[in-house]
Structures are given as C-alpha cells and as structure tokens.
Design a protein around this motif. Structure first.
Motif, short mmCIF file in Angstrom:
data_model
loop_
_atom_site.label_atom_id
_atom_site.label_comp_id
_atom_site.label_asym_id
_atom_site.label_seq_id
_atom_site.Cartn_x
_atom_site.Cartn_y
_atom_site.Cartn_z
N ILE A 1 4.90 68.93 -25.09
CA ILE A 1 6.05 69.40 -24.40
C ILE A 1 6.97 68.28 -24.03
N ALA A 2 8.37 68.37 -24.56
CA ALA A 2 9.49 67.55 -24.15
C ALA A 2 10.03 68.14 -23.08
N THR A 3 10.11 67.49 -21.83
CA THR A 3 10.43 67.90 -20.71
C THR A 3 11.37 66.82 -19.84
N ASN A 4 12.23 67.59 -18.92
CA ASN A 4 12.93 66.54 -18.28
C ASN A 4 12.32 66.18 -16.69
N GLN A 5 11.13 67.07 -16.50
CA GLN A 5 10.70 66.79 -15.12
C GLN A 5 9.26 66.98 -15.47
N PRO A 6 8.16 66.34 -14.37
CA PRO A 6 6.86 66.54 -14.47
C PRO A 6 6.57 68.04 -14.01
N LEU A 7 5.58 68.24 -15.19
CA LEU A 7 4.88 69.62 -15.05
C LEU A 7 3.25 69.43 -14.69
N GLU A 8 2.89 70.15 -13.79
CA GLU A 8 1.34 70.30 -13.40
C GLU A 8 0.68 71.35 -13.98
N GLN A 9 1.32 72.43 -14.66
CA GLN A 9 0.68 73.59 -15.10
C GLN A 9 0.31 73.48 -16.47
N THR A 10 -0.01 72.13 -17.19
CA THR A 10 -0.31 72.02 -18.57
C THR A 10 -1.10 70.82 -18.93
N GLN A 11 -2.24 70.74 -19.55
CA GLN A 11 -2.84 69.34 -20.01
C GLN A 11 -2.39 68.93 -21.24
N LEU A 12 -1.29 69.47 -21.83
CA LEU A 12 -0.74 68.93 -23.01
C LEU A 12 0.03 67.63 -22.81
N PRO A 13 0.36 66.63 -23.74
CA PRO A 13 1.08 65.61 -23.61
C PRO A 13 2.36 66.14 -23.25
N LEU A 14 2.86 65.18 -22.39
CA LEU A 14 4.55 65.49 -21.90
C LEU A 14 5.13 64.29 -22.45
N TRP A 15 6.48 64.62 -23.11
CA TRP A 15 7.17 63.70 -23.81
C TRP A 15 8.75 63.70 -22.80
N PRO A 16 9.16 62.46 -22.97
CA PRO A 16 10.44 62.54 -22.01
C PRO A 16 11.47 63.14 -22.69
N LEU A 17 11.92 64.20 -22.35
CA LEU A 17 13.04 64.96 -23.00
C LEU A 17 14.29 64.04 -23.21
N ASN A 18 14.64 63.38 -22.30
CA ASN A 18 15.82 62.28 -22.30
C ASN A 18 15.68 61.08 -22.97
#
Length: 180
Positions: free
Chosen positions: A141-158
């Motif tokens: 998931i590419a996102t602009n804010q931290p997410l707690e509801q997933t175990q997937l890798p988070l990539w910085p959207l910006n």
C-alpha cells in the motif's frame, strides 16, 4: 507475500485505488523515474467514460465510423490502434493487445477488481475503505499516513523514487526467477 508476476510474458502490476487517491500523479512520477533507467514500460489506463480520440472529418475517423473493426493510424512519431470492443472491463483482453516484445514491464492504472498484482494507492483522508481488506491481489500500500489495520508493506506515497525502486526490485526479481 510476494506477487507472482509470471502469468504474462513480462511483469504486470496495477496501481489501484479510489478516485482522487493520486494514481495518475504517482504513475507519471514513477514512469519518469523508471523510463530514465532504460526500462520500456507499457501502460493500460482504465476509464469508465467514453473517450473520443479521433476528430470528425479526419480519414481515420471516417474509416472507423464506416465499419472498420480495427484501424491503425501510423505516423512517423506514433501509431494508434482504434479498435471496437464490447467488454473494456476485461483486463486480460486488453493485455493481449500489447506488443510484449517491445516492453519490459506493464503498469495498469485502475482495473481495481481484476486478478492482477496491485499496489494500492490509499489516502485515509478520503475516508474510503482499504482495498487490501478484501483483495488478496494487493501486495503493498502506498499511503501518505501510517496505517495500523494492515500487515502489508507500506510505501511512502509522496516519495515516488522509493516506489519506483520497489516496483523495479519486485519486477526484476520475478524476471530473473522466470529466466532460470
């Protein structure tokens, strides 16, 4: 879980998310980074709207509207294939139209309900649900804010450079695996 990109001749991934999440902006940024590295990228963009690319009165318009099922317009700089279709929501049929030998990678924008590995573009401020909650094809998931509801890798959207690097690492790893 790493997505299996071996279903097609070259790696295919989608950028999926709700309207307004920034898919096109991110895709343009990532394309610029990847293409400057000599990677040949094909793009398929999904639209729910009718699009008229040809102008009334032009020969290609006249030929298409006279009954041609397919009409390829070729110029010194570009060629465009106009093709009538009955089911634009079938991503596999769209992928079959590509000239695979001219590509290293395909990035799809949209087709969020298709069975293709997806990078979800998510902005919590839009108050839309995570696609990953019900879509096993989402690998990060590419996102602009931290997410707690997933175990997937988070990539910085910006930070499109980091996203481009991750996409290339994923695709190159799959390409090397398939060449063995």
């Amino acid at each position: 879980m790493k997505p299996d990109l071996s279903r097609w001749p070259k790696p295919v991934i989608a950028l999926a998310g709700f309207s307004g999440s920034g898919k096109t902006t991110l895709l343009c940024q990532v394309l610029e980074i990847i293409s400057h590295q000599g990677i040949r990228v094909g793009v398929i963009k999904h639209s729910h709207h009718d699009v008229e690319l040809d102008k009334p009165g032009k020969d290609s318009y006249r030929l298409t509207h006279s009954g041609a099922t397919q009409m390829l317009l070729s110029s010194p700089q570009m060629s465009v294939l106009f093709s009538k279709q009955t089911n634009h929501d079938d991503l596999d049929s769209q992928l079959q139209r590509l000239c695979w030998d001219e590509l290293d990678l395909v990035i799809v924008e949209g087709y969020r309900h298709s069975d293709v590995p997806k990078l979800e573009i998510h902005r919590p401020e839009l108050e839309k649900p995570l696609l990953a909650a019900s879509d096993p094809w989402v690998f990060a998931i590419a996102t602009n804010q931290p997410l707690e509801q997933t175990q997937l890798p988070l990539w910085p959207l910006n930070q499109p450079q980091i996203i481009a690097d991750n996409i290339l690492a994923l695709c190159l790893k799959n390409t090397q695996k398939n060449n063995k």
